[in-house]
Scaffold this active site. Structure first.
Site, PDB file in Angstrom:
ATOM      1  N   ASP A 360       1.511  -0.642 -11.133  1.00 18.39           N
ATOM      2  CA  ASP A 360       1.602   0.092  -9.884  1.00 18.39           C
ATOM      3  C   ASP A 360       0.766   1.368  -9.975  1.00 18.39           C
ATOM      4  O   ASP A 360       0.751   2.041 -11.005  1.00 18.39           O
ATOM      5  CB  ASP A 360       3.079   0.463  -9.659  1.00 18.39           C
ATOM      6  N   GLU A 398      -3.154  -1.703  -9.540  1.00 16.15           N
ATOM      7  CA  GLU A 398      -3.330  -1.421  -8.113  1.00 16.15           C
ATOM      8  C   GLU A 398      -4.290  -0.250  -7.947  1.00 16.15           C
ATOM      9  O   GLU A 398      -4.019   0.848  -8.453  1.00 16.15           O
ATOM     10  CB  GLU A 398      -1.980  -1.069  -7.493  1.00 16.15           C
ATOM     11  N   ASP A 477       2.642  -3.317   1.008  1.00 16.47           N
ATOM     12  CA  ASP A 477       2.270  -1.973   1.458  1.00 16.47           C
ATOM     13  C   ASP A 477       1.479  -1.966   2.759  1.00 16.47           C
ATOM     14  O   ASP A 477       1.210  -0.888   3.300  1.00 16.47           O
ATOM     15  CB  ASP A 477       1.432  -1.268   0.377  1.00 16.47           C
ATOM     16  N   ARG A 528       8.483  -6.072   4.722  1.00 15.83           N
ATOM     17  CA  ARG A 528       9.290  -6.548   3.593  1.00 15.83           C
ATOM     18  C   ARG A 528      10.476  -7.327   4.166  1.00 15.83           C
ATOM     19  O   ARG A 528      11.643  -7.008   3.948  1.00 15.83           O
ATOM     20  CB  ARG A 528       9.732  -5.358   2.742  1.00 15.83           C
TER      21      ARG A 528
END
Ligand code: NOJ
Length: 838
Positions: A360, A398, A477, A528
């Protein structure tokens, strides 16, 4: 729920309604008049281009109406069409059994009769998916664990962290709080492995499973760590995902079961930060249940956290790495305790059998430290229980950088030199544009050309191993493309592209079920969604076809990718590895079939049926000419909204598709994936400069070899596989000097910089650029904490005495360097620091 495209259509229909005149049944004439009453004519009933029936291919249904000026309204859900139904604008793709009902409304006419037709679609089953050895031959499925499936009701509202759960989540999302936990867990994923396996999923990327904060961090609304990115303890499994004792039982059980089904497990690991500052648990950090610090008690001489403001300038290398990301307590990875803690947590996951990581915020984490993280993973030689799948861990970070962004070259250099593969955000922005908002295929093609350019430009623009980029068109995201405007067919076009493009593809959970929300245009957290169905759809069928193709044909996993024909709506490209050729043609135009002439291919002469068996409306082609390469394809017409794939499979001489890891020390295990290696062991050679050494072979199969890096001097290397008389392509590799540890090199008193100047660092070991003074060869551009100073963490060989110097690199390539090299004895463990004056 309707997507933006449908919403627009509805909007148009509302406007039209206002223009429909309401005609009186009769007009004029007082009583006794002899004028016959005027009869309003009726609009002609719409005509559907395809008749009711049973079909084995996807259909495209055009609707026409012979009444001048008539507007056609239609439904596909069994309800009678009215003036509020969708307005017909382009042929309707029919992929599953559907009834279309259409109504014409025209000014001066009464409404037409309704025309209706039912299409029973029985698409042919996909070919069986062959077993694979390497993730490049398959695809990854990304799961937000909390939103996938509730397999264990006992952990929904755990006593350690009560009140963070909303039981409406999966059943009544419109009434649910999307920032609370909904109950999905590791057991739930395990229970749905059969669903994933049937689609050909080769790996799952799961949201961070580690222990998150236990309280609400919101003010008015609930704000929880349901997404997993608000870690408090990297060494334990969260009670919502596992069990009340934060044990590894459910995690190990999932890994064991996934591996038994041939599914690799990739864990999302947020090494950049812990949890919100000034709310919730205020940056609490625990080690195996013991509190180490919070953000406000972090007042020691060597703080665990950086204490800087939020990042505001994502083009500033110092801010990006040292400032705070979205209010989350920003770990200092070069605090020796944090360094060791994070690396121990990472290798602990390896010991629990994971097959790799998604790191991440790799962009916001200390870049130089991440080189040592990669090195830790590459060198790790512990045992795993459950066992890992064959092959060395695959890692991807990422880094959200568009190709026009200032730090795009830094991201390329980082990936090429650190060995951490990146999520292909650069390509993502184009995929979202093309498939989400009907952008031009040129945008994808240009991006691929740039990213595949290699590292020869200054600064480097291209990735040395584009097949290791991790590709996606949706994630947790960004708004799903259906929230941006894509219809179901556009989602399938995107899936078709993704699973035939170079790179390791990631399908975001639920896309195969057309899951999306339009609330807040599908932004976080409305992207989500809770999984509501695990059944077969035309998208799961398409994924099966494409997974079967990836598994069977090494051109898709490892081959080149070349554009063969393009306009805004048509993209024809070819993947190739030796005699394996896969030609893909997508026409996303809503209504225009495209005449294709001047198309050439490496497919041998012959006739090629559509690999997708016309399930995406495609067709077959004929290739003529000699078998020498550029063979003409007989002109044909590519249907609108269709995908066709033409395939030839053949022999392959040894071809390396991927080397994992791409950077390692002598003695470390390295997995070479590709095709044509032969069933019995040949030889593998590593070469640095003119020195070439054979590697000892640990494992050998025709598609995957694991070897030990031979004792070569450090530096850029190449790897080749030889089988009989044939030697493979030379794949790039980097040999490290030794185990790497991070060192903070800082300098004060730097010269005043022009706006186009950057400060770089070079030194006498490969990890410090071997004395290079170029943008690509040296370390940097380094961070500038304040005018007159520079700081860069570099992972250098433990225990070595290194020499280094900073220099200013001017835009014309000239340099201004320090007057002499500094000497620094690198510690044998931990983290080093060396502060010098210019
Ligand atoms: C990027 C992740 O993908 C995102 O979901 C998360 O909120 C931030 N990093 C912070 O960890």
């Amino acid at each position: 729920m309707v997507g933006a495209r449908q919403e627009l259509t509805r909007f148009k229909s509302m406007a039209l309604l206002g223009t429909v005149a309401v005609l009186l049944a009769g007009c004029g004439g007082g009583s006794g008049s002899t004028t016959p009453p005027v009869t309003t004519p009726q609009a002609a009933a719409p005509a559907l281009s395809v008749s009711t029936g049973t079909y084995a291919t996807l259909q495209s249904v055009a609707i026409t109406d012979s009444t001048a000026g008539a507007t056609i309204y239609y439904t596909t859900n069994g309800s009678a069409p009215t003036a509020s139904s969708a307005v017909y604008t382009a042929p309707i793709p029919v992929a599953t059994t559907t009834t279309i009902e259409a109504l014409a409304i025209a000014n001066g006419y009464t409404n037409s009769n309704v025309t209706s037709a039912t299409y029973t679609i029985n698409l042919p089953a996909a070919p069986a998916i062959a077993p694979i050895t390497d993730i490049h031959q398959g695809f990854i499925y990304q799961i937000v664990t909390d939103r996938f499936f509730d397999g264990d009701a006992t952990n929904d509202n755990p006593s350690e962290s009560p009140g963070l759960y909303d039981s409406n989540g999966f059943t009544n999302p419109a009434n649910a709080d999307w920032n609370l936990y909904w109950g999905g867990d590791l057991a739930g994923i395990q229970q749905k492995l059969g669903y994933l396996q049937s689609m050909g999923v080769a790996g799952i990327w799961i949201s961070p499973p580690m222990n998150n904060i236990r309280v609400n961090a919101g003010t008015s609304n609930g704000e929880t760590g349901y997404h997993g990115y608000w870690t408090r303890d990297f060494t334990q499994i969260d009670e919502h995902f596992g069990d009340a004792s934060n044990s590894w039982t459910a995690f190990d059980s999932l890994v064991t079961a996934a591996h038994a089904d041939g599914i690799r497990v990739y864990v999302d690991f947020p090494a950049n930060d812990t949890n919100p500052i000034g709310a919730g648990e205020n940056g609490s950090l625990y080690n195996n249940g013991t509190l180490i610090t919070t953000y406000s008690t972090d007042t020691g001489a060597t703080p665990y956290y950086h204490h800087n403001p939020n990042i505001t300038n994502y083009e500033d290398r110092y801010q990006v790495q040292y400032y705070t990301l979205e209010g989350l307590a920003d770990l200092d990875q070069t605090n020796p305790w944090v360094d060791s803690y994070l690396k121990t947590a990472v290798t602990n996951f390896l010991a629990h059998g994971v097959d790799g990581f998604r790191f991440d915020a790799a962009q916001e984490t200390n870049w130089g430290w991440e080189y040592s993280l990669e090195n830790t993973i590459a060198n790790w030689n512990g045992t795993s229980s459950p066992a890992r799948m064959p092959g060395q861990p695959f890692i991807f970070g990422e880094w959200d950088e568009g190709s026009g962004d200032a730090l795009y070259p830094d991201s390329v250099k980082f990936s090429n030199n650190s060995g951490m593969n990146l999520l292909d955000y650069t390509l993502y922005w184009q995929l979202a544009d093309v498939f989400g908002t009907n952008g031009s295929f040129y945008d994808i093609d240009n991006e691929l050309t740039l990213e595949n350019k290699g590292s020869t430009t200054t600064p480097a623009q291209g990735f040395t191993q584009p097949n290791d980029l991790v590709t996606f068109f949706d994630n947790h995201d960004q708004p799903r493309i259906m929230s941006q405007g894509a219809d179901k067919m556009a989602v399938k076009e995107a899936i078709s592209f993704l699973l035939t493009c170079r790179g390791v593809p990631v399908v975001y959970y639920g896309d195969e079920q057309y899951l999306y929300s339009d609330t807040d245009r599908g932004a976080v957290p409305y992207n989500r969604n809770g999984m509501t169905s695990f059944g077969s759809t035309d998208a799961t069928l398409l994924i099966q076809y494409l997974a079967a193709l990836r598994a069977a044909n090494p051109a898709v996993a490892y081959g080149t990718m070349v554009q063969r024909w393009i306009n805004n709506d048509v993209y024809i490209y070819e993947r190739q590895l030796d005699t394996n050729v896969v030609l893909v043609a997508i026409n996303k135009n809503p209504s225009t079939d495209q005449a294709i002439s001047g198309l050439y291919t490496d497919l041998a002469p012959g006739s090629y049926a559509d690999y997708l068996a016309q399930t995406m409306g495609g067709l077959g082609i004929t290739v003529t000419g000699t078998a020498s390469g550029n063979n003409p394809v007989t002109n044909f017409t590519l249907p609108h909204r269709s995908v066709s794939i033409w395939v030839s499979s053949g022999s392959v001489s040894p071809s390396i598709g991927s080397v994992t890891p791409r950077i390692a020390n002598p003695g470390a295990p390295v997995t070479i994936s590709g095709a044509g290696f032969g069933a019995t062991a040949g030889t593998v050679n590593f070469a640095v400069g003119t020195t070439s050494l054979p590697a000892s072979v640990r494992n050998w199969s025709s598609g995957q070899i694991t070897v030990t890096v031979p004792a070569l001097a450090a530096g850029p290397a190449t790897v080749t596989v030889t089988q009989g008389a044939a030697t493979s392509n030379a794949a790039p590799f980097t040999v490290n000097t030794a185990t790497l540890i991070p060192v903070n090199f800082s300098v004060s008193g730097t010269p005043t910089l022009a706006s186009t100047d950057v400060i770089m660092l070079t030194g006498n070991v490969a990890e410090l650029g071997n004395g290079a003074t170029t943008w690509n060869g040296a370390i940097g551009p380094v961070t500038i904490p304040a005018a007159g100073s520079a700081l860069e963490t570099v992972s250098v060989p433990a225990g070595a005495t290194v020499q280094f110097e900073f220099f200013v690199l001017h835009s014309d390539g000239s340099i201004t360097q320090e007057s002499a090299m500094h000497t620094y004895p690198v510690p044998s463990m931990g983290v080093g620091n060396d502060a010098v004056n210019w």
